[in-house]
Scaffold this active site. Structure first.
Site, PDB file in Angstrom:
ATOM      1  CG  ASP A 165     -14.596  -6.689  18.173  1.00 56.49           C
ATOM      2  OD1 ASP A 165     -14.225  -7.138  17.077  1.00 56.49           O
ATOM      3  OD2 ASP A 165     -15.493  -7.011  19.104  1.00 56.49           O
ATOM      4  CD  GLN A 179     -13.230  -9.556  14.404  1.00 54.64           C
ATOM      5  OE1 GLN A 179     -14.448  -8.939  13.576  1.00 54.64           O
ATOM      6  NE2 GLN A 179     -13.076  -9.010  15.553  1.00 54.64           N
ATOM      7  CB  SER A 184     -16.383 -11.279  16.663  1.00 53.77           C
ATOM      8  OG  SER A 184     -16.619 -10.076  16.246  1.00 53.77           O
TER       9      SER A 184
END
Length: 279
Positions: free
Chosen positions: A197, A271, A221
């Site tokens: 991430d 993502q 996110s």
């Protein structure tokens, strides 16, 4: 290896080892990496650990999570695991992360009993060896990366995200933990979820010359998905090759592939993030 880096990794390993409150309830704490809220990678890793603690004989092969609210760094996080299905080949779990009585994240994870089958993969892209690259402080349009942190990052094309200006939506970096990890495949998966991430959404900002650190830029996110293809060690170098094929309606989409030193594709990541510019 400096003592501070080894200590940082030990702290992260301890952070991923959740306290079990009840059969399906676990509790974790947070660490401050400099982001305004709980780091999403931490919640990913902890949620995966919570789900796996309720599974026997199956290994995680995929996870799909949604970030619902900003996490409070000062408050514990409770992970509530729902044992949706226990099958002979596949086991499915749903995890809800809760703070102050409200869900901040939910994830579905699937576990597969190992079996033989067909095999193929894409080729590993060309990249200079990590030994030829210099560890660098700062970040690449993402959360701050400490030189003495638990994960070592070496960027193939390091640039200051604030001053670099527009550039193609592509990124390559090598990553590994700052010290040797125990021989627990689940811990290596959770550690990779944590590391994946970092700076990932920033790839979608690159064509627009944006960075989290710039005034008026909001980056959050929205979701995160991972697929674990092959066994790997997160304490050995992994190449993280990422790109962003699309950004529209204030949402940027990123995808990544992780390869080990032997060129094996060990995991894939995707993502979508919210990118707002307040002028």
């Amino acid at each position: 290896m400096s003592p501070s880096r080894a200590e940082a990794l030990q702290s992260l390993v301890a952070l991923l080892q959740l306290e079990q409150l009840e059969k399906n309830l676990f509790r974790g704490t947070s660490t401050d990496i400099g982001a305004p809220a709980v780091f999403g990678g931490q919640v990913l890793g902890q949620a995966l650990m919570a789900a796996a603690r309720t599974v026997d004989g199956h290994a995680a092969h995929s996870l799909h999570g949604y970030f619902l609210r900003a996490g409070d760094k000062a408050a514990p996080i409770v992970y509530d695991v729902d044992r949706i299905r226990d099958g002979a080949s596949f086991t499915t779990r749903r995890v809800v992360a809760i703070q102050h009585g409200e869900p901040i994240f939910h994830m579905s994870a699937s576990f597969h009993r190992r079996e033989e089958g067909v095999s193929h993969q894409c080729a590993m892209p060309e990249a200079p060896p990590p030994e030829t690259l210099t560890p660098r402080a700062g970040s690449r349009a993402g959360p701050p990366i400490r030189v003495e942190g638990p994960i070592e990052f070496r960027y193939v094309d390091p640039r200051d995200p604030v001053t670099a200006g527009p550039r193609p939506p592509q990124s390559q970096l090598w990553l590994r933990t700052a010290d040797v990890l125990p021989d627990d495949p689940l811990l290596h998966q959770a550690m990779l979820a944590y590391a994946s991430d970092y700076s990932f959404m920033g790839v979608a900002m690159q064509p627009h010359g944006l960075a989290f650190q710039q005034p008026g830029v909001q980056g959050v996110s929205l979701d995160h998905a991972m697929w674990f293809h092959r066994d790997f060690r997160c304490d050995d170098w992994l190449l993280y090759d990422a790109d962003s094929p699309s950004a529209e309606h204030a949402r940027g989409f990123c995808r990544g592939a992780l390869f080990d030193r032997a060129g094996r594709l060990v995991a894939s990541v995707a993502q979508e993030g919210l990118i707002r510019v307040r002028r």
